[in-house]
Design a protein around this motif. Sequence first.
Motif, short mmCIF file in Angstrom:
data_model
loop_
_atom_site.label_atom_id
_atom_site.label_comp_id
_atom_site.label_asym_id
_atom_site.label_seq_id
_atom_site.Cartn_x
_atom_site.Cartn_y
_atom_site.Cartn_z
N HIS A 44 61.31 -16.03 37.00
CA HIS A 44 60.79 -15.18 35.92
C HIS A 44 59.75 -15.96 35.14
O HIS A 44 59.15 -15.44 34.22
N ASN A 61 64.35 -8.16 35.80
CA ASN A 61 65.76 -8.09 36.19
C ASN A 61 66.01 -6.82 37.00
O ASN A 61 65.52 -5.75 36.65
N GLY A 62 66.72 -6.98 38.09
CA GLY A 62 67.08 -5.82 38.90
C GLY A 62 65.99 -5.36 39.86
O GLY A 62 66.13 -4.33 40.52
N ALA A 63 64.89 -6.13 39.97
CA ALA A 63 63.77 -5.71 40.83
C ALA A 63 64.11 -5.78 42.32
O ALA A 63 63.47 -5.14 43.15
N GLY A 64 65.09 -6.60 42.68
CA GLY A 64 65.47 -6.71 44.09
C GLY A 64 65.18 -8.08 44.70
O GLY A 64 65.30 -8.26 45.92
N LYS A 65 64.86 -9.05 43.87
CA LYS A 65 64.48 -10.38 44.38
C LYS A 65 65.66 -11.07 45.08
O LYS A 65 65.54 -11.52 46.22
N THR A 66 66.79 -11.14 44.38
CA THR A 66 67.96 -11.82 44.95
C THR A 66 68.41 -11.13 46.23
O THR A 66 68.73 -11.78 47.22
N THR A 67 68.43 -9.81 46.21
CA THR A 67 68.85 -9.06 47.41
C THR A 67 67.93 -9.40 48.58
O THR A 67 68.39 -9.62 49.71
N ALA A 126 68.11 -1.14 46.37
CA ALA A 126 67.80 -2.44 45.78
C ALA A 126 66.47 -2.98 46.30
O ALA A 126 65.70 -3.60 45.57
N1 LIG Z 1 76.51 -5.50 45.61
C1 LIG Z 1 75.81 -4.59 44.94
N2 LIG Z 1 76.31 -3.33 44.77
C2 LIG Z 1 75.59 -2.40 44.10
N3 LIG Z 1 74.37 -2.61 43.57
C3 LIG Z 1 73.83 -3.84 43.72
C4 LIG Z 1 74.52 -4.89 44.39
N4 LIG Z 1 73.73 -6.01 44.38
C5 LIG Z 1 72.61 -5.67 43.71
N5 LIG Z 1 72.67 -4.37 43.31
C6 LIG Z 1 71.63 -3.63 42.57
O1 LIG Z 1 70.40 -3.80 43.27
C7 LIG Z 1 69.31 -3.93 42.35
C8 LIG Z 1 68.56 -5.23 42.64
O2 LIG Z 1 69.38 -6.35 42.27
P1 LIG Z 1 68.91 -7.87 42.50
O3 LIG Z 1 70.05 -8.73 42.08
O4 LIG Z 1 68.39 -8.03 43.87
O5 LIG Z 1 67.70 -7.98 41.45
P2 LIG Z 1 66.90 -9.27 40.95
O6 LIG Z 1 65.46 -8.92 41.05
O7 LIG Z 1 67.35 -10.48 41.67
O8 LIG Z 1 67.33 -9.35 39.42
P3 LIG Z 1 67.55 -10.62 38.44
O9 LIG Z 1 66.17 -11.07 38.04
O10 LIG Z 1 68.27 -10.00 37.29
O11 LIG Z 1 68.34 -11.65 39.16
C9 LIG Z 1 69.92 -3.84 40.96
O12 LIG Z 1 69.80 -2.51 40.52
C10 LIG Z 1 71.37 -4.20 41.18
O13 LIG Z 1 72.19 -3.58 40.22
#
Ligand SMILES: Nc1ncnc2c1ncn2[C@@H]1O[C@H](COP(=O)(O)OP(=O)(O)OP(=O)(O)O)[C@@H](O)[C@H]1O
Length: 242
Positions: free
Chosen positions: A195, A41-47, A21
């Motif tokens: 975004h 979406n899914g770039a890893g920001k929230t993580t 992530a």
């Molecule tokens: N608990 C988890 N278990 C498995 N994969 C996860 C988990 N949390 C996040 N991911 C994966 O990690 C990657 C990054 O997710 P994240 O939510 O950090 O993205 P994001 O940039 O915040 O996206 P968005 O703009 O959609 O909120 C994605 O591929 C997501 O599917």
Amino acid sequence: MIEVRDLSKWFTGPGGLRVTAVDALRFTVRPGEVFGLLGPNGAGKTTTLRMLCTVLTPTDGTATVAGYDVVKEPGEVRRHVGFLSANTGVYDRMTAWELVEYYGRLHQVPPDELRQRMEELFDTLQMRTFRDVRGGKLSTGMKQKLSIARAMVNDPPVLIFDEPTAGLDVLVQRAVLDNIKKLRDRGKTIIFSTHIMREVERLCDRVAVMAKGRLVACGTLDELREMYKQNDLEELFFELVR
Ligand SMILES: Nc1ncnc2c1ncn2[C@@H]1O[C@H](COP(=O)(O)OP(=O)(O)OP(=O)(O)O)[C@@H](O)[C@H]1O
């Protein structure tokens, strides 16, 4: 101050496959600065933001927030950070005033100081009209303002906002952005994900663009425009993340 050094997080996805992530992320956010985290979406920001506020433990690398290590000193990090996401919960049965007061007490803000700070917060966030309304009866925008007041009640030096304006109408969006600016002018260290390019242009001193967990660009908007010879921010973003 936020310092992120080679921070990584991977999860075990379906079938036992590793999902990376966040991959070896590196950046610094200074006091008095709004730092935007951009990415599809899914770039890893929230993580990333969840690791910074100690909700998630990094798999590798380090990060310090307000001088405290997110793994070794999570309690201190939490004391020095206000965190807000689009789905930060509010309690249905507490009024807006009671909820902010409750969090202020949890943070052990002295009673006189707490009252004064709450009066200021309810004024600046224009929350007077729903001060005594219970959480369950508030609109999305009201809940979001309330969550901001909650995140700020102990006056933390660092604020981490995950898509703070998601789902808000333009009036509330503007109030939220104006408040973030005021916090920056008071010397807070602020990181937020979004975004919305318009928000980035209005608010961010520097940005980091993420794609597939990695940092693909970092700098002021002018630096990025110059570096990639592209003035249109949306176009620039598209080129960076595709
Ligand atoms: N608990 C988890 N278990 C498995 N994969 C996860 C988990 N949390 C996040 N991911 C994966 O990690 C990657 C990054 O997710 P994240 O939510 O950090 O993205 P994001 O940039 O915040 O996206 P968005 O703009 O959609 O909120 C994605 O591929 C997501 O599917």
